[in-house]
Design a protein around this motif. Structure first.
Motif, PDB file in Angstrom:
ATOM      1  N   MET A 164       0.915  -1.193   0.136  1.00 20.86           N
ATOM      2  CA  MET A 164       0.175  -0.144  -0.040  1.00 20.86           C
ATOM      3  C   MET A 164       0.866   1.295   0.076  1.00 20.86           C
ATOM      4  N   LYS A 165       0.488   2.215  -0.684  1.00 23.53           N
ATOM      5  CA  LYS A 165       1.220   3.316  -0.812  1.00 23.53           C
ATOM      6  C   LYS A 165       0.525   4.643  -0.143  1.00 23.53           C
ATOM      7  N   ALA A 166       1.209   5.318   0.513  1.00 19.81           N
ATOM      8  CA  ALA A 166       0.670   6.488   0.862  1.00 19.81           C
ATOM      9  C   ALA A 166       1.045   7.845   0.239  1.00 19.81           C
ATOM     10  N   LYS A 167       0.311   8.928  -0.039  1.00 17.87           N
ATOM     11  CA  LYS A 167       0.871  10.087  -0.337  1.00 17.87           C
ATOM     12  C   LYS A 167       0.387  11.204   0.995  1.00 17.87           C
ATOM     13  N   VAL A 168       1.478  11.710   1.533  1.00 17.71           N
ATOM     14  CA  VAL A 168       1.300  12.648   2.641  1.00 17.71           C
ATOM     15  C   VAL A 168       1.553  13.940   2.282  1.00 17.71           C
ATOM     16  N   TYR A 169       0.741  14.988   2.493  1.00 17.71           N
ATOM     17  CA  TYR A 169       0.959  16.362   2.166  1.00 17.71           C
ATOM     18  C   TYR A 169       1.057  17.277   3.577  1.00 17.71           C
ATOM     19  N   VAL A 170       2.146  17.858   3.991  1.00 17.54           N
ATOM     20  CA  VAL A 170       2.376  18.769   5.028  1.00 17.54           C
ATOM     21  C   VAL A 170       2.598  20.359   4.744  1.00 17.54           C
ATOM     22  N   THR A 171       1.413  20.941   5.074  1.00 21.42           N
ATOM     23  CA  THR A 171       1.475  22.401   4.680  1.00 21.42           C
ATOM     24  C   THR A 171       1.626  23.073   5.883  1.00 21.42           C
ATOM     25  N   ILE A 172       1.982  24.587   5.592  1.00 24.68           N
ATOM     26  CA  ILE A 172       2.176  25.353   6.749  1.00 24.68           C
ATOM     27  C   ILE A 172       0.730  25.994   6.971  1.00 24.68           C
ATOM     28  N   LYS A 173       0.381  25.989   8.074  1.00 26.44           N
ATOM     29  CA  LYS A 173      -0.917  26.589   8.692  1.00 26.44           C
ATOM     30  C   LYS A 173      -1.287  28.026   8.176  1.00 26.44           C
ATOM     31  N   GLN A 174      -2.552  28.247   7.790  1.00 31.32           N
ATOM     32  CA  GLN A 174      -2.713  29.312   6.926  1.00 31.32           C
ATOM     33  C   GLN A 174      -2.408  30.683   7.960  1.00 31.32           C
ATOM     34  N   ASN A 175      -2.336  30.653   8.995  1.00 33.06           N
ATOM     35  CA  ASN A 175      -1.782  32.168   9.797  1.00 33.06           C
ATOM     36  C   ASN A 175      -0.424  32.094  10.119  1.00 33.06           C
ATOM     37  N   VAL A 176       0.256  31.193   9.626  1.00 30.03           N
ATOM     38  CA  VAL A 176       1.758  31.062   9.841  1.00 30.03           C
ATOM     39  C   VAL A 176       2.576  31.582   8.595  1.00 30.03           C
ATOM     40  N   LEU A 177       3.523  32.562   9.004  1.00 29.05           N
ATOM     41  CA  LEU A 177       4.178  33.160   7.811  1.00 29.05           C
ATOM     42  C   LEU A 177       5.040  32.002   7.167  1.00 29.05           C
ATOM     43  N   ASP A 178       5.179  31.994   5.772  1.00 29.37           N
ATOM     44  CA  ASP A 178       5.699  31.230   4.996  1.00 29.37           C
ATOM     45  C   ASP A 178       7.065  31.860   4.087  1.00 29.37           C
ATOM     46  N   PRO A 179       8.173  32.084   5.044  1.00 29.07           N
ATOM     47  CA  PRO A 179       9.324  32.946   4.179  1.00 29.07           C
ATOM     48  C   PRO A 179       9.843  32.396   3.024  1.00 29.07           C
TER      49      PRO A 179
ATOM     50  N   GLU B 173       2.305  23.315  11.339  1.00 29.08           N
ATOM     51  CA  GLU B 173       1.739  22.460  10.116  1.00 29.08           C
ATOM     52  C   GLU B 173       0.735  21.724   9.983  1.00 29.08           C
ATOM     53  N   ASP B 174      -0.016  21.735   9.179  1.00 25.07           N
ATOM     54  CA  ASP B 174      -1.038  20.687   8.999  1.00 25.07           C
ATOM     55  C   ASP B 174      -0.818  19.605   8.042  1.00 25.07           C
ATOM     56  N   TYR B 175      -1.400  18.297   7.969  1.00 22.04           N
ATOM     57  CA  TYR B 175      -1.329  17.385   7.407  1.00 22.04           C
ATOM     58  C   TYR B 175      -2.456  16.748   6.860  1.00 22.04           C
ATOM     59  N   ARG B 176      -2.288  15.998   5.719  1.00 21.03           N
ATOM     60  CA  ARG B 176      -3.307  15.149   5.226  1.00 21.03           C
ATOM     61  C   ARG B 176      -2.681  14.177   4.281  1.00 21.03           C
ATOM     62  N   PHE B 177      -3.371  12.842   4.211  1.00 17.37           N
ATOM     63  CA  PHE B 177      -2.627  11.893   3.265  1.00 17.37           C
ATOM     64  C   PHE B 177      -3.818  10.920   2.663  1.00 17.37           C
ATOM     65  N   GLU B 178      -3.353  10.476   1.598  1.00 22.56           N
ATOM     66  CA  GLU B 178      -4.053   9.666   0.634  1.00 22.56           C
ATOM     67  C   GLU B 178      -3.540   8.175   0.785  1.00 22.56           C
ATOM     68  N   LEU B 179      -4.610   7.360   0.905  1.00 20.49           N
ATOM     69  CA  LEU B 179      -4.018   5.588   0.686  1.00 20.49           C
ATOM     70  C   LEU B 179      -4.387   5.189  -0.642  1.00 20.49           C
ATOM     71  N   GLU B 180      -3.251   4.511  -1.373  1.00 23.05           N
ATOM     72  CA  GLU B 180      -3.636   4.117  -2.753  1.00 23.05           C
ATOM     73  C   GLU B 180      -3.256   2.414  -2.719  1.00 23.05           C
ATOM     74  N   GLY B 181      -3.897   1.810  -3.344  1.00 15.39           N
ATOM     75  CA  GLY B 181      -3.736   0.092  -3.466  1.00 15.39           C
ATOM     76  C   GLY B 181      -4.096  -0.705  -2.447  1.00 15.39           C
TER      77      GLY B 181
END
Lengths: 80, 80
Positions: free
Chosen positions: A1-16, A72-80
């Motif tokens: 099984m393969k996972a795709k994980v997305y880690v993003t900076i929270k909306q109210n946090v600066l992203d230099p 940071e926020d995270y979300r993931f999708e599972l495949e297969g």
């Protein structure tokens, strides 16, 4: 099984890093570019066929190591 | 219009960061984890409504700045 994980900076946090890329794109003439936010994208192979367990374990991985949940926020999708 | 850009390391290129994360996950007891590959995930806001033009411009942005096409692949999705 393969996972795709997305880690993003929270909306109210600066992203230099995102701001730097936005500035660089403007310098290159891409003036249509607005906000740029940069995160991480991980592909993780998992040696399991139990989808529910994989989701549970991935959540723990994200909380413990893959994401800094303070900024940071995270979300993931599972495949297969 | 918003673009989601995924920049990943090419299949035959080593990913030391991914290997480090894989090792760390094993150390934490996640022994079901196989290969880990780490890439970038960018969200780019574009001030345009012309989808075809946006795709063309994004391709140039990726080739020129966002991805190192020697060792990285890229793909993007347009929304809105």
């Amino acid at each position: 099984m393969k996972a795709k994980v997305y880690v993003t900076i929270k909306q109210n946090v600066l992203d230099p890093q995102g701001n730097a890329v936005q500035g660089a794109l403007h310098t290159l003439g891409f003036n249509e570019v607005g906000k740029v936010r940069i995160g991480k994208y991980l592909e993780v192979e998992l040696d399991t066929n139990d989808r529910a367990q994989a989701e549970e374990r991935l959540t723990v991985m994200c909380e413990k190591l893959l994401a800094n949940t303070v900024v940071e926020d995270y979300r993931f999708e599972l495949e297969g």
